[in-house]
Design an enzyme around this catalytic site. Structure first.
Site: not given
Length: 390
Positions: A204, A58
């Site tokens: 995207k 993490r």
């Protein structure tokens, strides 16, 4: 910058940096040309408080480290931080502030950003104002800490004058964050134009293959980077190593893809501009766009985004058009190699109240296209036959 810290010697072009920055095979023992995939969630230490570079997945991972540094290089910046999604990156930025702080946001933005700020961040005590970009300075208050805009707005493709807003932000000692998802650093680098932070939905155009959800924040400000790095770790909004590996792969073809997105979208936009069933076309590369000249000063090219209005259409007509498409896919999202179409009023921007959508001209006859990499003749033929059904 020098080769010692992973940066390429200057000068190097965008495509060269996308392929090589922070990816020297000599950085890893295998000498692999492609950065190896590291899935481990934890890393061996020399001692209880001594470790080589990574300690826990993490907090950091080799694949994330490569991607973050490469992305920062592409935006001509020093620091990059990847998040599990574009909205995760947005939440990270919003979490820099405390209850009572004021954020000004452009009114014409992605529906998810609007919803996050309006429905979630207000519950945490942040004051949010959605303002037309030409009226931002009049909205600044004593407690204003951040201005958030999109370099090219979603979905009406208004061009934001980043240098002008950056000057306002500096004047009032306010941070400026620019979501540049629609443009990418290949065509525009907002930090060079005065922004403090740049945010991309890597989902995207940057990844471009519609197979990864991820976001990134970019900055040159070490203090902001340190704060965001802490938040990234403690909030746990981190991407998986394999996803980072995938995006690192994808950005190597970003220049080629963006050139083709631009070429295809301009041809499609010109076709739509002359079609008798189309009321208006919005594409910053067209001279008819009201801010065409401004966009040419701020960016070197256009992506695959087009917004157009079907003439005299109501919701039923727009739905008929969209369901008649054969090659262009009716789906959420954008920026992939395949062309997508959507109806923002009931899809990406459905969470925005109807009265606000009317003010922003997000009507039921507004169609948003993400033009992909197919043969443009096939795309035009598909749009032609679908428009005939309206």
């Amino acid at each position: 910058m020098s080769g010692e810290n992973g940066y390429l010697p200057e000068p190097k072009g965008f495509a060269t940096a996308a392929i090589h920055a922070f990816q020297d095979p000599e950085q890893w023992e295998s000498m692999a040309v492609v950065a190896p995939m590291v899935a481990s969630t934890t890393f061996k230490r020399y001692g209880p408080s001594s470790f080589k570079k990574f300690e826990y997945g993490r907090s950091g991972n080799p694949n994330r480290d490569v991607l973050e540094n490469c992305l920062a290089t592409l935006d001509n910046a020093k620091y990059g931080l990847c998040w599990s999604s574009g909205l995760g990156a947005t939440m990270g930025v919003a979490s820099l502030f405390k209850a009572g702080d004021h954020i000004i946001c452009g009114d014409d933005i992605y529906g998810g950003t609007n919803c996050l700020l309006d429905k979630v961040c207000t519950k945490l005590g942040l004051e949010i104002s959605f303002v037309d970009e030409t009226k931002i300075e009049s909205a600044i208050k004593k407690n204003t800490k951040l201005i958030w805009v999109e370099s090219l707005t979603n979905p009406t493709l208004k061009v934001i004058n980043i240098p002008a807003i950056a000057a306002i932000a500096r004047k009032h000692n306010v941070l400026l964050a620019v979501d540049s998802t629609f443009v990418t650093p290949y065509f525009q680098r907002p930090i060079d134009l005065g922004a403090d932070l740049v945010v991309h939905s890597l989902t995207k155009f940057m990844n471009g293959h519609t197979d990864v959800i991820m976001g990134v924040t970019i900055t040159n400000n070490k203090n902001l980077y340190d704060q965001l790095k802490f938040l990234q770790n403690i909030m746990g909004i981190v991407p998986a190593p394999f996803d980072c590996y995938q995006v690192t792969r994808s950005i190597k073809t970003l220049p080629l893809r963006m050139k083709q997105h631009m070429k295809n979208s301009l041809e499609v936009a010109k076709f739509l501009e002359t079609h008798p069933k189309v009321e208006k076309v919005l594409h910053p590369g067209l001279p008819c766009h009201p801010q065409h000249e401004l966009y040419k000063k701020l960016a070197s090219g256009c992506s695959g985004m087009i917004t157009f209005y079907i003439k005299n259409a109501v919701l039923e007509h727009s739905q008929r058009f969209l369901t008649s498409l054969k090659i262009v896919t009716l789906a959420h999202s954008l920026g992939g190699y395949h062309s997508l179409a959507e109806l923002p009023s009931v899809m990406s921007h459905a969470s925005i109240p109807e009265d606000q959508r009317k003010i922003l001209n997000i009507t039921d006859n507004l169609i948003r296209l993400s033009v992909g990499l197919e043969d443009v003749e096939d795309l035009i033929s598909d749009l032609q036959q679908a428009l005939e059904k309206v």
